[in-house]
Design an enzyme around this catalytic site. Structure first.
Site, short mmCIF file in Angstrom:
data_model
loop_
_atom_site.label_atom_id
_atom_site.label_comp_id
_atom_site.label_asym_id
_atom_site.label_seq_id
_atom_site.Cartn_x
_atom_site.Cartn_y
_atom_site.Cartn_z
N PRO A 27 0.72 -1.22 0.05
CA PRO A 27 0.05 0.01 0.05
C PRO A 27 0.87 1.23 -0.03
O PRO A 27 1.83 1.32 0.97
CB PRO A 27 -0.83 -0.03 1.06
CG PRO A 27 0.14 -1.03 2.19
CD PRO A 27 0.47 -2.12 1.27
N TYR A 170 -0.51 4.32 13.65
CA TYR A 170 -1.78 5.01 13.17
C TYR A 170 -2.94 4.18 14.18
O TYR A 170 -2.51 3.60 15.03
CB TYR A 170 -2.22 4.75 11.84
CG TYR A 170 -1.31 5.41 10.78
CD1 TYR A 170 -1.57 6.82 10.86
CD2 TYR A 170 -0.62 4.79 10.03
CE1 TYR A 170 -0.68 7.58 9.96
CE2 TYR A 170 0.25 5.41 9.21
CZ TYR A 170 -0.09 7.02 9.01
OH TYR A 170 1.01 7.74 8.35
C1 LIG Z 1 5.12 6.98 -1.31
C2 LIG Z 1 4.88 6.11 -0.06
C3 LIG Z 1 3.62 5.98 0.33
C4 LIG Z 1 3.35 4.98 1.40
N1 LIG Z 1 1.97 4.89 2.09
C5 LIG Z 1 1.78 3.83 2.72
C6 LIG Z 1 0.38 3.66 3.27
O1 LIG Z 1 -0.62 4.33 2.63
N2 LIG Z 1 0.17 2.60 4.04
C7 LIG Z 1 0.92 1.75 4.32
O2 LIG Z 1 0.47 0.86 4.90
N3 LIG Z 1 2.39 1.59 3.88
C8 LIG Z 1 2.85 2.84 3.31
N4 LIG Z 1 3.84 3.08 3.11
C9 LIG Z 1 4.92 2.03 3.08
C10 LIG Z 1 4.96 0.81 1.83
O3 LIG Z 1 3.85 0.27 1.91
C11 LIG Z 1 6.40 -0.13 2.23
O4 LIG Z 1 5.76 -0.80 3.61
C12 LIG Z 1 7.45 0.43 2.51
O5 LIG Z 1 7.56 1.36 1.31
C13 LIG Z 1 8.71 -0.54 2.34
O6 LIG Z 1 8.78 -1.19 1.30
P1 LIG Z 1 9.87 -0.99 0.05
O7 LIG Z 1 11.15 -0.99 0.96
O8 LIG Z 1 9.74 -1.91 -0.70
O9 LIG Z 1 9.53 0.49 -0.53
C14 LIG Z 1 4.27 3.87 1.70
C15 LIG Z 1 5.52 3.89 1.12
C16 LIG Z 1 5.76 5.01 0.39
C17 LIG Z 1 7.19 4.97 -0.40
#
Ligand SMILES: Cc1cc2nc3c(=O)[nH]c(=O)nc-3n(C[C@H](O)[C@H](O)[C@H](O)COP(=O)(O)O)c2cc1C
Length: 359
Positions: A27, A170
């Site tokens: 997400p 949250y």
């Molecule tokens: C731009 C952005 C917005 C995010 N918004 C959410 C969100 O709305 N809900 C959530 O649970 N995590 C959110 N995350 C966290 C991601 O779901 C994920 O857990 C995190 O980026 C780590 O994964 P990655 O290393 O593959 O980027 C967000 C991450 C990014 C980069």
């Protein structure tokens, strides 16, 4: 074609939900839905990922049907979508239909910011921000009803399940975490009592959506207020939380870590998703740092590079630590990341400007 990734390109089923492979879009808040209504650009954005072999898409956090659910948080979060109101639901139906036509599956992440919502910010500046310590039982019941309404709307809109944002500090997480829950009643106290809000919420949703509608639950040790926070200091404490949630009706745990491969507790190499899987008996999804040499927060401040760390994903998958593999930034920056991984093609370089685009 990379043969070593073959285990990740196998089907996964959970009740009526069958995914064609193990890759999931994590997400990610996008802020492209004016008045809470996702438009054709949002549909096209998710559809691009569905067309490029992303097995399951979890949408950006979507505000539940309560005036306090969203506002500005750590950043100025504007244009966050909602899951109520005719126009927003019609927008989501176009998103869902388009993803389904492309052969994908999609579920929304239901979000209530709790105390991380800055008081006085839109869309409802007059609404109080909700913190466990000063919430009445009536307010708790109202918020549970709001989640239930949004879950029911999700099912009616054609989504393939729902995901609850139970992490990152949250609202749901703020009940779980001792630092933000000092209530003296049945919703506070020891770890099982602090889990009560989350379990009541899951049970209430399950009662309305029926047994065959998958419920995912995101859990994290880390909080936006404190990256080193610990929801559970020991595996025994973690067991209390996830067993209670599994009995309440959670089907899959989305285990949010900053770096998926770090051991969760001393004395074992196992990551947090592995512990949750072992303790709950439910399928888990891992996430955090796949495809990059820096985790999310560090990548805002430090030079970050695309890397291929899939062999460690495959190793831990083979060790039965998790069933699903979620990608955040990798899929934000490159809709075709999964296809490239399968073909053994190099990944695109890290590009921070992707955070502000919807392509
Ligand atoms: C731009 C952005 C917005 C995010 N918004 C959410 C969100 O709305 N809900 C959530 O649970 N995590 C959110 N995350 C966290 C991601 O779901 C994920 O857990 C995190 O980026 C780590 O994964 P990655 O290393 O593959 O980027 C967000 C991450 C990014 C980069």
């Amino acid at each position: 074609m990379r043969d070593d990734l073959a285990p990740l390109f196998t089907e996964f089923s959970c009740g009526p939900l069958t995914l064609s492979n193990r890759f999931v879009m994590s997400p990610m808040t996008r802020q492209f839905s004016p008045d809470g209504e996702p438009g054709d650009d949002v549909a096209a954005y998710y559809t691009r990922r569905a067309m490029a072999k992303v097995g399951l898409i979890i949408t950006e956090g979507v505000g539940v049907d309560h005036r306090s659910s969203i506002g500005h948080g750590s950043m100025s979060e504007e244009n966050i979508p909602m899951l109520h109101g005719d126009a927003a639901l019609a927008g989501w139906r176009r998103v869902v239909d388009s993803v389904h036509r492309a052969g994908g599956k999609i579920i929304p992440q239901l979000w209530h910011m709790g105390g991380l919502r800055r008081e006085g910010t839109p869309p409802h500046p007059g609404a109080k921000s909700m913190r466990p310590n000063d919430m009445s039982e009536v307010e708790i019941a109202d918020i549970i009803s709001a989640f239930v309404r949004s879950a029911v709307n999700s099912k009616a809109t054609g989504f393939d399940g729902i995901a609850l944002h139970g992490g990152h500090g949250y609202l749901i997480d703020s009940f779980l975490w001792a630092e933000t829950n000092m209530r003296g009643d049945a919703y506070g106290g020891d770890i099982l009592r602090r889990t009560r809000f989350a379990t009541e919420l899951v049970k209430a949703i399950r009662a309305e959506v029926g047994p065959d509608f998958p419920i995912l639950f995101r859990i994290s040790q880390w909080k936006l207020q404190d990256y080193d926070a610990k929801l559970a200091e020991t595996s025994e404490e973690l067991g209390v939380i996830v067993e209670a949630l599994a009995s309440a009706g959670v089907d899959i745990f989305d285990v949010s870590t900053r770096v998926f491969s770090l051991p969760a507790f001393s004395g074992s190499d196992m990551g947090l998703a592995g512990w949750v899987r072992k303790l709950s008996g439910k399928p888990t999804m891992t996430v955090g740092g796949i495809g990059f040499d820096k985790e999310l927060a560090a990548s805002f401040a430090q030079p970050t590079h695309a890397i291929d760390n899939l062999s460690e994903v495959v190793r831990r998958f083979g060790g039965e630590e998790f069933d699903l593999v979620a990608l955040g930034r990798a899929l934000l920056m490159d809709p075709a990341w999964v296809v490239k991984a399968q073909a053994g093609k190099p990944f695109e370089p890290f590009d921070i400007t992707a955070y502000s685009r919807l392509d």
